[in-house]
Design an enzyme around this catalytic site. Structure first.
Site, short mmCIF file in Angstrom:
data_model
loop_
_atom_site.label_atom_id
_atom_site.label_comp_id
_atom_site.label_asym_id
_atom_site.label_seq_id
_atom_site.Cartn_x
_atom_site.Cartn_y
_atom_site.Cartn_z
CE LYS A 25 2.49 -0.67 5.90
NZ LYS A 25 1.60 -0.33 4.76
CD GLU A 75 10.51 1.75 7.68
OE1 GLU A 75 11.24 1.77 8.70
OE2 GLU A 75 9.78 0.79 7.38
CB SER A 93 -3.49 -4.89 2.25
OG SER A 93 -3.33 -4.07 1.10
C1 LIG Z 1 2.00 -0.65 3.45
C2 LIG Z 1 0.91 -1.24 2.69
C3 LIG Z 1 1.12 -2.33 1.84
C4 LIG Z 1 2.48 -2.89 1.55
O1 LIG Z 1 3.12 -3.47 2.63
P1 LIG Z 1 3.33 -5.04 2.76
O2 LIG Z 1 4.31 -5.16 3.85
O3 LIG Z 1 3.83 -5.54 1.45
O4 LIG Z 1 2.01 -5.62 3.09
C5 LIG Z 1 0.03 -2.90 1.21
N1 LIG Z 1 -1.21 -2.40 1.39
C6 LIG Z 1 -1.46 -1.36 2.19
C7 LIG Z 1 -2.86 -0.86 2.33
C8 LIG Z 1 -0.42 -0.74 2.86
O5 LIG Z 1 -0.67 0.31 3.65
#
Ligand SMILES: *Cc1c(COP(=O)(O)O)cnc(C)c1O
Length: 404
Positions: A94, A116, A383
């Site tokens: 993010k 948010e 992610s």
């Molecule tokens: C917020 C988050 C997501 C989900 O958000 P996307 O916009 O779908 O990528 C996925 N993995 C992690 C580690 C997150 O913090």
């Protein structure tokens, strides 16, 4: 590494096929147009791209590596590679779009960032970016998530942000989006609503995707350097869909590369309120300013949704995902809470990597793709890291894994 922001979608009204667009109150129309124009102008500026790339390199720690997960690969019969977004400063992907949005807002003369947050990851990343560029920051968060994601709430406070609890409805991500949007409407001139995924009205789905495309652009080069080829499969979890779009965007023209978006099947995919598998179970509709697949009741109101992963429990999804589903370019699958938790422990114990519960959904499905496609090269977007989740996971599921 240079960012390239060259994509032919969306069109100039923000449509990906029939999805996307901008369904907003009249008083926001000129504001959104201003953001769109400012964005289009700024990404042409060499100095902006240099500043962003400099932060990606020296602040975030990019490029994030790709790791060949040999133990997991051997277990499941394919070659599994992980794009290590978990190594980024603040622990997830993010920060990539938060820095882009914060820099844009600052250059537009805005004074406060608002947003948010679900798992708290977007809130922490935005509070971080706000501290760095020198802006105020208000983060709206459901009370349920505040309790579940305590360490991230503390981080936001330390970073100087204000955390505003949202106490209505299910007190999770959807209500937090509503509350942040209401607050935004009170002063859209000085505030900048830094949307946390590839969702919302135009230009946010495009802008957030472009900022996240650094993930796919790096990965495309890295995997070819390591294996001499493109991957056969990409796998990423889909909440709003930003980490998935970031990875997928660099490979959309590569016909040999199959793509899999993984949605949360929760505890029961057949029962409303027990999952958040928007594309798999939803229908097209409009909410939060854009058209996309959504989980909705007969009156078109968003359904209650649930996932063990706070960052995935959102009743709509980025409009480009809806488009990619309809044209068949991306396959959307699901992983349940239990499959995600199993993958959380499996990756921790086979590779020494504790993944975020969100990312664990992608890892879970990658093992399914591996078993169905022996010997193939599978690139998974890891992610985020699981530090934020460890207390919750051990408390809820530790016994099943010999803890406590
Ligand atoms: C917020 C988050 C997501 C989900 O958000 P996307 O916009 O779908 O990528 C996925 N993995 C992690 C580690 C997150 O913090």
């Amino acid at each position: 590494m240079k960012n390239s922001f060259t994509h032919n979608l969306p069109d100039n009204k923000g449509y990906f096929g029939e999805y996307g667009g901008s369904f907003i109150p009249p008083q926001l129309e000129s504001i959104m147009a201003e953001i769109s124009d400012a964005y289009d102008a700024i990404v042409q500026e060499e100095s902006f791209l240099e500043e962003l790339n400099d932060l990606y390199q020296h602040y975030v720690g990019r490029p994030s590596p790709i790791f060949h997960a040999k133990n997991l690969s051997a277990k499941h019969g394919a070659q599994i590679y992980l794009k290590r977004e978990d190594l980024n400063h603040t622990g997830a992907h993010k920060i990539n779009h938060c820095l882009g949005e914060a820099l844009l807002a600052k250059k537009m003369g805005k004074t406060k960032l608002i947003a948010e947050t679900g798992a708290g990851q977007h809130g922490v990343a935005l509070a971080t970016a706000a501290a760095l560029v020198g802006m105020e920051c208000d983060i709206y968060m459901g009370e349920v998530d505040i309790a579940k994601e305590h360490p991230n709430v503390v981080r936001m406070h330390i970073l100087g942000a204000k955390v505003v609890p949202v106490t209505h409805g299910l007190k999770t991500l959807k209500e937090a989006v509503d509350a942040a949007f209401e607050a935004y409407l009170t002063d859209p001139v000085n505030q900048f609503y830094a949307i946390g995924s590839v969702v919302g009205p135009h230009p946010f789905p495009k802008m957030v995707r472009d900022f996240q495309s650094v993930v796919g652009n790096e990965a495309r080069q890295q995997i070819q350097t390591m294996t001499g080829k493109l991957p056969d499969h990409l796998v990423a979890c889909v909440g709003g869909g930003s980490n998935a779009m970031g990875l997928f965007s660099a490979f959309l023209d590569d016909e040999s590369v199959a793509m899999h978006g993984v949605e949360p099947a929760g505890t029961d995919i057949e029962v409303t309120g027990k999952h958040a598998a928007t594309i798999s179970k939803g229908t097209p509709g409009v909410m939060h300013g854009f058209k996309s697949y959504m989980l909705q009741d007969e009156g078109g109101e968003p359904s209650a949704v649930y996932s063990v992963a706070s960052g995935l429990d959102y009743p709509s999804v980025g409009p480009q995902h809806s488009y990619l589903k309809d044209i068949g370019r991306v396959q959307y699958a699901t992983a349940s809470d239990q499959q995600a938790i199993d993958a959380f422990f499996e990756l921790s114990r086979t590779e020494g990597l504790i993944p975020a519960i969100e990312s664990s959904h992608a890892v879970a499905h990658a093992t399914v793709v591996a078993q169905n496609n022996p010997g193939s090269i599978i690139l998974v977007n890891l992610s985020g890291r699981g530090d934020k989740d460890i207390d919750f996971v051990v408390d809820q599921y530790g016994k099943d894994y010999g803890i406590g």
